[in-house]
Design a protein around this motif. Structure first.
Motif, PDB file in Angstrom:
ATOM      1  N   ASN A  20       0.846  -1.185   0.000  1.00  0.00           N
ATOM      2  CA  ASN A  20       0.000   0.000   0.000  1.00  0.00           C
ATOM      3  C   ASN A  20       0.887   1.243   0.000  1.00  0.00           C
ATOM      4  O   ASN A  20       1.760   1.379   0.868  1.00  0.00           O
ATOM      5  N   PRO A  21       0.708   2.156  -0.950  1.00  0.00           N
ATOM      6  CA  PRO A  21       1.588   3.333  -1.051  1.00  0.00           C
ATOM      7  C   PRO A  21       1.645   4.168   0.224  1.00  0.00           C
ATOM      8  O   PRO A  21       2.727   4.627   0.617  1.00  0.00           O
ATOM      9  N   LEU A  22       0.514   4.366   0.885  1.00  0.00           N
ATOM     10  CA  LEU A  22       0.504   5.183   2.103  1.00  0.00           C
ATOM     11  C   LEU A  22       1.250   4.492   3.240  1.00  0.00           C
ATOM     12  O   LEU A  22       1.996   5.132   3.992  1.00  0.00           O
ATOM     13  N   VAL A  23       1.067   3.184   3.351  1.00  0.00           N
ATOM     14  CA  VAL A  23       1.785   2.428   4.378  1.00  0.00           C
ATOM     15  C   VAL A  23       3.281   2.422   4.075  1.00  0.00           C
ATOM     16  O   VAL A  23       4.114   2.629   4.966  1.00  0.00           O
ATOM     17  N   ASN A  24       3.629   2.203   2.808  1.00  0.00           N
ATOM     18  CA  ASN A  24       5.046   2.201   2.421  1.00  0.00           C
ATOM     19  C   ASN A  24       5.706   3.545   2.722  1.00  0.00           C
ATOM     20  O   ASN A  24       6.854   3.602   3.179  1.00  0.00           O
ATOM     21  N   GLN A  25       4.986   4.619   2.460  1.00  0.00           N
ATOM     22  CA  GLN A  25       5.522   5.951   2.745  1.00  0.00           C
ATOM     23  C   GLN A  25       5.734   6.134   4.247  1.00  0.00           C
ATOM     24  O   GLN A  25       6.756   6.676   4.680  1.00  0.00           O
ATOM     25  N   HIS A  26       4.781   5.656   5.029  1.00  0.00           N
ATOM     26  CA  HIS A  26       4.884   5.751   6.490  1.00  0.00           C
ATOM     27  C   HIS A  26       6.098   4.976   7.003  1.00  0.00           C
ATOM     28  O   HIS A  26       6.889   5.490   7.814  1.00  0.00           O
ATOM     29  N   ILE A  27       6.277   3.749   6.512  1.00  0.00           N
ATOM     30  CA  ILE A  27       7.401   2.915   6.946  1.00  0.00           C
ATOM     31  C   ILE A  27       8.731   3.522   6.503  1.00  0.00           C
ATOM     32  O   ILE A  27       9.725   3.508   7.246  1.00  0.00           O
ATOM     33  N   THR A  28       8.764   4.079   5.302  1.00  0.00           N
ATOM     34  CA  THR A  28       9.995   4.706   4.807  1.00  0.00           C
ATOM     35  C   THR A  28      10.394   5.892   5.676  1.00  0.00           C
ATOM     36  O   THR A  28      11.571   6.065   6.015  1.00  0.00           O
ATOM     37  N   GLN A  29       9.425   6.705   6.063  1.00  0.00           N
ATOM     38  CA  GLN A  29       9.718   7.851   6.933  1.00  0.00           C
ATOM     39  C   GLN A  29      10.274   7.397   8.274  1.00  0.00           C
ATOM     40  O   GLN A  29      11.211   7.997   8.807  1.00  0.00           O
ATOM     41  N   LEU A  30       9.718   6.317   8.815  1.00  0.00           N
ATOM     42  CA  LEU A  30      10.236   5.776  10.073  1.00  0.00           C
ATOM     43  C   LEU A  30      11.666   5.277   9.898  1.00  0.00           C
ATOM     44  O   LEU A  30      12.533   5.510  10.743  1.00  0.00           O
ATOM     45  N   SER A  31      11.917   4.582   8.779  1.00  0.00           N
ATOM     46  CA  SER A  31      13.235   3.991   8.527  1.00  0.00           C
ATOM     47  C   SER A  31      14.312   5.049   8.346  1.00  0.00           C
ATOM     48  O   SER A  31      15.474   4.835   8.707  1.00  0.00           O
ATOM     49  N   LEU A  32      13.941   6.170   7.777  1.00  0.00           N
ATOM     50  CA  LEU A  32      14.915   7.236   7.544  1.00  0.00           C
ATOM     51  C   LEU A  32      15.152   8.068   8.796  1.00  0.00           C
ATOM     52  O   LEU A  32      16.048   8.906   8.826  1.00  0.00           O
ATOM     53  N   GLY A  33      14.350   7.825   9.828  1.00  0.00           N
ATOM     54  CA  GLY A  33      14.538   8.504  11.106  1.00  0.00           C
ATOM     55  C   GLY A  33      15.309   7.629  12.076  1.00  0.00           C
ATOM     56  O   GLY A  33      16.252   6.929  11.701  1.00  0.00           O
ATOM     57  N   ASP A  34      14.890   7.637  13.331  1.00  0.00           N
ATOM     58  CA  ASP A  34      15.593   6.873  14.364  1.00  0.00           C
ATOM     59  C   ASP A  34      15.306   5.381  14.292  1.00  0.00           C
ATOM     60  O   ASP A  34      16.071   4.572  14.822  1.00  0.00           O
ATOM     61  N   LEU A  35      14.199   4.999  13.657  1.00  0.00           N
ATOM     62  CA  LEU A  35      13.810   3.587  13.601  1.00  0.00           C
ATOM     63  C   LEU A  35      14.298   2.978  12.292  1.00  0.00           C
ATOM     64  O   LEU A  35      13.524   2.646  11.401  1.00  0.00           O
ATOM     65  N   ASP A  36      15.616   2.841  12.183  1.00  0.00           N
ATOM     66  CA  ASP A  36      16.222   2.430  10.921  1.00  0.00           C
ATOM     67  C   ASP A  36      15.897   0.995  10.525  1.00  0.00           C
ATOM     68  O   ASP A  36      16.105   0.602   9.380  1.00  0.00           O
ATOM     69  N   GLU A  37      15.377   0.187  11.458  1.00  0.00           N
ATOM     70  CA  GLU A  37      15.046  -1.201  11.134  1.00  0.00           C
ATOM     71  C   GLU A  37      13.568  -1.384  10.804  1.00  0.00           C
ATOM     72  O   GLU A  37      13.115  -2.510  10.583  1.00  0.00           O
ATOM     73  N   ALA A  38      12.807  -0.294  10.764  1.00  0.00           N
ATOM     74  CA  ALA A  38      11.359  -0.403  10.555  1.00  0.00           C
ATOM     75  C   ALA A  38      11.027  -1.092   9.233  1.00  0.00           C
ATOM     76  O   ALA A  38      10.145  -1.956   9.173  1.00  0.00           O
TER      77      ALA A  38
END
Length: 430
Positions: A20-38
């Motif tokens: 899902n594009p919205l979910v993927n965008q959400h996970i990518t934002q988390l991964s690029l922040g402090d939660l790099d393993e998201a």
């Protein structure tokens, strides 16, 4: 677009692998922040859920629990899943017993809905992760029964068991919490571990895999030169599949092969692995030869430069969707790499079966890309005689005890080594 306060991460079974594009965008934002393993955890969770595709009830229960748990990890405590310990599981349980009022819903609604205009699946803004009760229209105090609590932690324990099998983590904090909880005296919720996750290919089986991929690379280089290098790399450097796969915030490149300017020694650098740790793996001459061969096929210089950004494992055709859509010169994700290597294992199993080794073929079909890492470690310790401390460092094991589990000895070998043990080494010396 209105979104729910907690974004559901996993659609129904028919759509989960589409993404899902919205979910993927959400996970990518988390991964690029402090939660790099998201991103990595999300892929593991998606694969684990997909394995439940033939049991709809299991799928729904597991999906609900994973969504709640990952919401708590990512949004509440802001920790990677690998950083969760027994104490944190206890905090999560307390959170589930007393969730925020605004996250409690009183009607069953779908997590995703179909947009009539765009025909796209979008998170349902009316969905909430916790379900409360009403009696005669009156809201009842939220309560989590013992049965629901045990089911919740059992599902979480099963997920951590899967992650351990995927080499993402080395402990199961949910099982640790259960063993120390008030439920442990009533019933032992022991983890059903799958010993196959720790199995290595035998020398014969591994020889068939290597000969199979060598033949395929020679017959169809456009398809299998990549496979050949990938298998040699994972085996030689004890790599986890996540360490050679692209995900949000990480894309493996050729310059991870590094040469020490003073000694000339080559190593393979892993910038971030399990637990956020980096490591450098000692590289054999055979792997350097494999790298040179692979780069020659790619029409690159024999060895990479220190700042080369060429993808490590290149695509054979441009991506059809996702963040690398239309890009040929890009790495593969976890699922694509796993599928490619697992196909090689099946072909090798068919070959060994044709030659009459039916039991070996049966066992090989139960193994996967993850067992190649275990094979490299096992062979180096038991066949090549590498010191445990060296293997521990290259494998990224936190404890030498973990590495020691790969020591394999037979009763005959132990008997032979004990035959000539003296009782007094200095006897007879004057």
């Amino acid at each position: 677009m209105q979104l729910p306060p907690v974004i559901p991460l996993f659609d129904s079974i028919d759509y989960i692998q589409i993404g899902n594009p919205l979910v993927n965008q959400h996970i990518t934002q988390l991964s690029l922040g402090d939660l790099d393993e998201a991103g990595l955890v999300f892929e593991h969770a998606t694969d684990w859920l997909f394995e439940q595709k033939y049991n709809e009830n299991n799928y729904k229960a597991y999906r609900s629990e994973l969504t709640t748990f990952l919401h708590w990890c990512f949004d509440v405590i802001k920790l990677n899943v690998s950083a969760i310990g027994r104490r944190e599981v206890g905090l999560y349980i307390e959170y589930c017993k007393n969730p925020p009022t605004e996250l409690i819903g009183y009607f069953n609604v779908a997590q995703f809905k179909q947009d009539k205009t765009s025909d796209e699946r979008t998170p349902n803004p009316a969905w909430l992760p916790f379900r409360g009760k009403k009696v005669d229209g009156q809201i009842q105090p939220y309560a989590l029964s013992d049965s629901a609590l045990k089911t919740k932690v059992a599902i979480l324990s099963s997920f951590y068991s899967y992650l351990m099998g995927e080499d993402y983590c080395e402990k199961n904090p949910a099982q640790m919490w259960l063993n120390k909880s008030r439920f442990s005296s009533r019933q032992k919720y022991r983890l059903n571990t799958d010993d196959d996750n720790q199995l290595a290919f035998t020398e014969l089986q591994w020889s068939y895999i290597m000969s199979t991929v060598e033949k395929l690379a020679k017959a169809q280089p456009e398809l299998h030169q990549r496979s050949l290098f990938l298998i040699k790399l994972i085996y030689s450097c004890y790599l986890r599949v996540s360490e050679v796969s692209a995900r949000a915030g990480f894309s493996p490149v050729m310059s991870q092969f590094k040469q020490n300017r003073q000694t000339g020694i080559w190593s393979f650098y892993i910038p971030k692995s399990k637990g956020g740790k980096s490591r450098s793996v000692a590289v054999s001459k055979a792997l350097i030869d494999a790298l040179t061969q692979y780069r020659s096929y790619l029409k690159l210089s024999p060895l990479p430069t220190s700042n080369e950004q060429h993808p490590l494992i290149v695509r054979q055709k441009a991506a059809g969707r996702g963040r690398e859509v239309g890009n040929l010169n890009a790495n593969l994700g976890i699922r694509q790499i796993r599928e490619e290597v697992d196909k090689i294992i099946v072909i090798a199993a068919n070959s060994i079966e044709t030659d009459g080794f039916c039991e070996d073929a049966l066992q090989m079909r139960g193994l996967s890309i993850h067992n190649i890492r275990h094979t490299g470690i096992t062979h180096d310790i038991n066949i090549n005689g590498r010191p445990l401390s060296h293997v521990q460092a290259d494998a990224g094991h936190e404890s030498i005890d973990t590495t020691s589990q790969y020591l394999h000895t037979t009763q005959i070998e132990r008997h032979e080594s004990a035959q000539n043990k003296p009782l007094d080494y200095l006897q007879g010396i004057e």
